[in-house]
Design an enzyme around this catalytic site. Sequence first.
Site, PDB file in Angstrom:
ATOM      1  N   ASP A   1      -1.378   2.153  55.800  1.00 12.64           N
ATOM      2  CA  ASP A   1      -1.645   1.142  54.775  1.00 12.64           C
ATOM      3  C   ASP A   1      -3.167   1.026  54.573  1.00 12.64           C
ATOM      4  O   ASP A   1      -3.910   0.857  55.548  1.00 12.64           O
ATOM      5  CB  ASP A   1      -1.058  -0.191  55.282  1.00 12.64           C
ATOM      6  CG  ASP A   1      -1.033  -1.267  54.229  1.00 12.64           C
ATOM      7  OD1 ASP A   1      -1.008  -0.932  53.034  1.00 12.64           O
ATOM      8  OD2 ASP A   1      -0.999  -2.465  54.616  1.00 12.64           O
TER       9      ASP A   1
ATOM     10  N   ASN B   1       5.105  -4.431  49.330  1.00 12.20           N
ATOM     11  CA  ASN B   1       4.465  -4.628  50.640  1.00 12.20           C
ATOM     12  C   ASN B   1       4.564  -6.067  51.118  1.00 12.20           C
ATOM     13  O   ASN B   1       4.188  -6.991  50.382  1.00 12.20           O
ATOM     14  CB  ASN B   1       2.977  -4.286  50.538  1.00 12.20           C
ATOM     15  CG  ASN B   1       2.720  -2.805  50.462  1.00 12.20           C
ATOM     16  OD1 ASN B   1       3.637  -2.008  50.313  1.00 12.20           O
ATOM     17  ND2 ASN B   1       1.459  -2.424  50.571  1.00 12.20           N
TER      18      ASN B   1
HETATM   19  P1  13P Z   1       0.857  -9.775  51.824  1.00 12.44           P
HETATM   20  O1  13P Z   1      -0.401 -10.285  52.426  1.00 12.44           O
HETATM   21  O2  13P Z   1       1.190 -10.494  50.555  1.00 12.44           O
HETATM   22  O3  13P Z   1       2.009  -9.781  52.774  1.00 12.44           O
HETATM   23  O4  13P Z   1       0.603  -8.242  51.400  1.00 12.44           O
HETATM   24  C1  13P Z   1       0.638  -7.235  52.369  1.00 12.44           C
HETATM   25  C2  13P Z   1       0.123  -5.937  51.862  1.00 12.44           C
HETATM   26  O5  13P Z   1      -0.080  -5.712  50.691  1.00 12.44           O
HETATM   27  C3  13P Z   1      -0.142  -4.889  52.868  1.00 12.44           C
HETATM   28  O6  13P Z   1      -0.753  -3.774  52.311  1.00 12.44           O
HETATM   29  O1  G3H Z   2      -3.191  -5.446  53.343  1.00 17.32           O
HETATM   30  C1  G3H Z   2      -3.440  -5.711  54.500  1.00 17.32           C
HETATM   31  C2  G3H Z   2      -2.320  -5.862  55.480  1.00 17.32           C
HETATM   32  O2  G3H Z   2      -1.764  -7.139  55.413  1.00 17.32           O
HETATM   33  C3  G3H Z   2      -2.782  -5.494  56.859  1.00 17.32           C
HETATM   34  O3  G3H Z   2      -3.586  -6.459  57.409  1.00 17.32           O
HETATM   35  O4  G3H Z   2      -5.636  -5.218  58.152  1.00 17.32           O
HETATM   36  O5  G3H Z   2      -5.032  -7.456  59.114  1.00 17.32           O
HETATM   37  O6  G3H Z   2      -3.700  -5.424  59.712  1.00 17.32           O
HETATM   38  P1  G3H Z   2      -4.572  -6.118  58.678  1.00 17.32           P
HETATM   39 ZN    ZN Z   3      -2.070  -4.166  50.682  1.00 16.83          ZN
END
Ligand code: 13P
Ligand code: G3H
Ligand code: ZN
Length: 332
Positions: free
Chosen positions: A95, A277
């Site tokens: 991600d 997501n």
């Molecule tokens: P949220 O913060 O809305 O759960 O989105 C998560 C996300 O886009 C991770 O890439």
């Molecule tokens: O888009 C971000 C995700 O919610 C992941 O969050 O970088 O704190 O693991 P993080």
């Molecule tokens: Zn994201």
Amino acid sequence: MEKFSYKELGLVNTREMFAKAMKGRYAIPAYNFNNMEQLQAIVYGCIESNSPFILQVSSGARKYADATLLRYMAMGAVAMIRAAKSPVKFALHLDHGDTFELAKSCIESGFSSVMIDGSHHPYEENVRLTRQVVEFAHANDVSVEGELGVLAGIEDDVVAAKSVYTQPEQVEDFVKKTGVDSLAISIGTSHGATKFKPSQCTKTANGVLVPPPLRFDILEEIEKRIPGFAIVLHGASSVVPEYVNQINEFGGKLEDAVGIPEEELRRAARSSVCKINIDSDGRLAMTASIRKVFAQNPKEFDPRKYLGPARDELKKLIIYKNKEVLGSAGQS
Ligand code: 13P
Ligand code: G3H
Ligand code: ZN
């Protein structure tokens, strides 16, 4: 580090998943995870609702959980699914990857899908970086998600104060030049639990904040330009009010937390949005549950007594999302 292909681990890339989701007018849930309880909740929740899914890992999560352990966790998830004699398949996805080196390292340690998020770069640099990742990924049959447009909120280490909507005029050129398999777009969603300022929202008679509507007009413009192409929605947690209230009731202090209404997510899932997501809602579910246990049992110190209920709550949420919001339940 030893090299592994996701195929040896029993994972799949996102290509077939997205093709089916596009045809069936639902979206594949992409759940972020960092630890064992989250993994158990996601895997058991998706087995029980018979839903394909994407396990996604941010660079922060990879550092937190350890890259080698993560590979074993993914293998463990495959073994759990087999032991349950379930047909459920999943992809292991990076991600918000921000460099070629990170994407390469993930691909070489068993990821079946990567996101390269060049959305903070100027357009030409976003194209160059994304293309570089696509070339390496496709040589390994790994799928790639790119991003155009910037979401407000936190994207890993990058904080954007204001969202910059995706420009539909750019999508065709971007997809053609980069060769990506899916495209994350910005139509008004945002990362985290405070997606909108109260000043951006309207208030109902009983004081509930209603966020500005998503820009479905932009999505439709994009669909016209790249018909049948898999679109991804980030920042798509609903920021479930019950969890926010429970957190605040038991000592938390989450102010002005507001998310994306479920009705808008259902509408998106029926469109060319093939991946949605969700991270913040899972964090809220676990935190609400843990706060309640601690408030009601201040003598408790066995982690299983608070992480267990948190895991159960997350599993419940996942089944609900798959069945009632994304429509992915029963699609494996
Ligand atoms: P949220 O913060 O809305 O759960 O989105 C998560 C996300 O886009 C991770 O890439
Ligand atoms: O888009 C971000 C995700 O919610 C992941 O969050 O970088 O704190 O693991 P993080
Ligand atoms: Zn994201």
